[in-house]
Structures are given as C-alpha cells and as structure tokens.
Design an enzyme around this catalytic site. Structure first.
Site, PDB file in Angstrom:
ATOM      1  N   THR A 254       1.584  -0.540   8.628  1.00  0.00           N
ATOM      2  CA  THR A 254       2.283   0.746   8.632  1.00  0.00           C
ATOM      3  C   THR A 254       3.006   0.853   7.290  1.00  0.00           C
ATOM      4  OG1 THR A 254       4.232  -0.269   9.627  1.00  0.00           O
ATOM      5  CG2 THR A 254       2.613   0.689  11.137  1.00  0.00           C
TER       6      THR A 254
ATOM      7  N   LEU B 204       0.840  -1.200   0.000  1.00  0.00           N
ATOM      8  CA  LEU B 204       0.000   0.000   0.000  1.00  0.00           C
ATOM      9  C   LEU B 204       0.871   1.245   0.000  1.00  0.00           C
ATOM     10  CD1 LEU B 204      -2.963  -0.653   2.469  1.00  0.00           C
ATOM     11  CD2 LEU B 204      -2.947  -0.778  -0.038  1.00  0.00           C
TER      12      LEU B 204
ATOM     13  N   HIS C  45      -0.340 -12.398   7.698  1.00  0.00           N
ATOM     14  CA  HIS C  45       0.885 -12.894   7.053  1.00  0.00           C
ATOM     15  C   HIS C  45       1.129 -14.323   7.542  1.00  0.00           C
ATOM     16  CE1 HIS C  45       4.749 -12.391   4.993  1.00  0.00           C
ATOM     17  NE2 HIS C  45       5.277 -13.075   6.000  1.00  0.00           N
TER      18      HIS C  45
END
Ligand code: GAR
Length: 215
Positions: free
Chosen positions: A143, A92, A108
């Site tokens: 993040t 992202l 993940h």
C-alpha cells in the site's frame, strides 16, 4: 497471472519465484524483471530464465517520479497484471500502487509490524540488537504506507545465541524462498482475497503453514 518482478540486488527471491514457476508450483507467466540499478545479480537471474530484464537507473531520469513513470510504462507494456517486489529498495510512488491495487506484494525480512522500514540487513540487525528470540519474514500487500500493507504470510525463525547478522539473514532467507512463491500462488489461484485491510486465504495449505517445524 502475468507476473512482473522488481528487484535491486542479487535477486535470490526473484530466482526462487522463477524456479517455482519452472517447477509448475506457481502458475504464473513471468513477463518482466525491472530493476532500479544497473549490473545487479537480479538481471542475470532474469536472463537465465529468459525473462526480459529492464534496468531503469535513477541517473537516466530527471527525477525519481520520471524514473518510476518509466517503470510503470514498462510494467504496462509487459502485460503485467501482478507485481512482486523482490528486494526492491525504492519506495513505490502512489501512482504505481494505484495502478495495481492489491496486486503488488513485497517481502520483508522481519515479522511485521516489528522492524519495519529499511532494507536488508537493517531489519535483521535491528532484531539482533533488540535481543528478540524469534524473528522471520513477512509477505504483504503493498500500500502507500511503507511495510504496513495487509499481511499475506509469515514464517518464524529462531534467533540463535551466536547469530551474526549474516547467519540470521541466511536462516531468514531460506524461509523467504519458501514463503514468497507460496504467497504468490494463493493470488494466482484465486484463494487469496483482500478485505477491510486483511488478507483471507481460502486454502488448507495456509493452515498447514503454522506451526511449521523450526528450521
Ligand atoms: C531479502 O532479504 C528481502 O527480504 C529484503 O532484501 C533481500 C533481498 O535479497 N527486502 C527488504 O529488506 C525490503 N525492505 P535478494 O535480492 O537476494 O532477493
């Protein structure tokens, strides 16, 4: 929670989340499923749950940035206030992360920070090559730094002597489907807070998670 899902593949985690919502185990309203690919299983999953699906393929845009600007427009138009990456294979852009601070989760298939980076089945393959005896999955806050955001929840999975990438991935996936709706629930009901780069969960359920019976 007005929840948007972002996925790139078969969408089994998206299905697990939408099933949990249908069973009233997760109090969220699914508002959109966005994919960066066409003709993927995740779009069928969205359709079967009556969730608007949006394919935003790279080839329809002059740049990756323009592609993600479109994704952000769709997120905002859907009314999403929370995003779950469920097998989403693009990184992202910072402007999307900044639009949803501490409001984007990812799953993940390893016990982060081990075997960070790469899409399934790369982390599972790397775990097998490393010869670890335990691996698993991690739900974390997204993040700007890849696979490095605050950890929300993890599930440990044994590596068996005869495991193949497929058998290990299947065993991890079973835990992913259990863990992701639970992690989302803590954000939906307000029991999770992110402080100084750590996630704190004010729920006895999170304490009961560990130790859990080996699958
Ligand atoms: C899952 O194993 C998920 O953990 C992994 O992709 C798979 C998607 O499966 N995600 C990553 O590797 C992120 N780096 P699904 O499409 O069936 O949910």
């Amino acid at each position: 929670m007005n929840l948007a899902l972002m996925a790139s593949g078969r969408g089994s985690n998206a299905a697990a989340i939408l099933d949990a919502i249908d069973r009233h185990e997760l109090d969220a309203r699914p508002v959109a499923l966005i994919t960066n690919r066409e003709n993927v299983g995740a779009l069928d999953v969205a359709e079967s749950h009556n969730v608007p699906g949006h394919a935003v393929p790279r080839r329809a845009f002059p740049s990756r940035t323009a592609q993600q600007q479109r994704m952000l427009e769709l997120l905002q138009a859907s009314g999403a206030d929370f995003v779950a990456l469920a097998g989403f294979d693009a990184i992202l852009r910072p402007f999307i992360v900044a639009a949803y601070p501490n409001r984007i989760l990812n799953i993940h298939p390893s016990l982060l920070p081990a075997f960070a980076g790469g899409m399934a089945p790369v982390p599972q393959t790397n775990a097998l090559h490393a010869g670890v005896k335990i691996t698993g999955c991690t739900v974390h806050v997204v993040t700007e730094e890849l696979d490095a955001g605050p950890i929300v929840a993890q599930a440990a999975v044994p590596v068996r002597p005869n495991d193949t990438v497929d058998s290990l991935s299947d065993r991890i996936l079973e835990q992913e489907h259990r863990l992701y709706p639970l992690a989302l629930r803590w954000f939906a009901d307000g029991s999770a807070r992110v402080e100084n780069g750590h996630v704190y969960i004010d729920s006895e359920e999170s304490q009961a998670l560990w130790p859990h019976p080996a699958p």
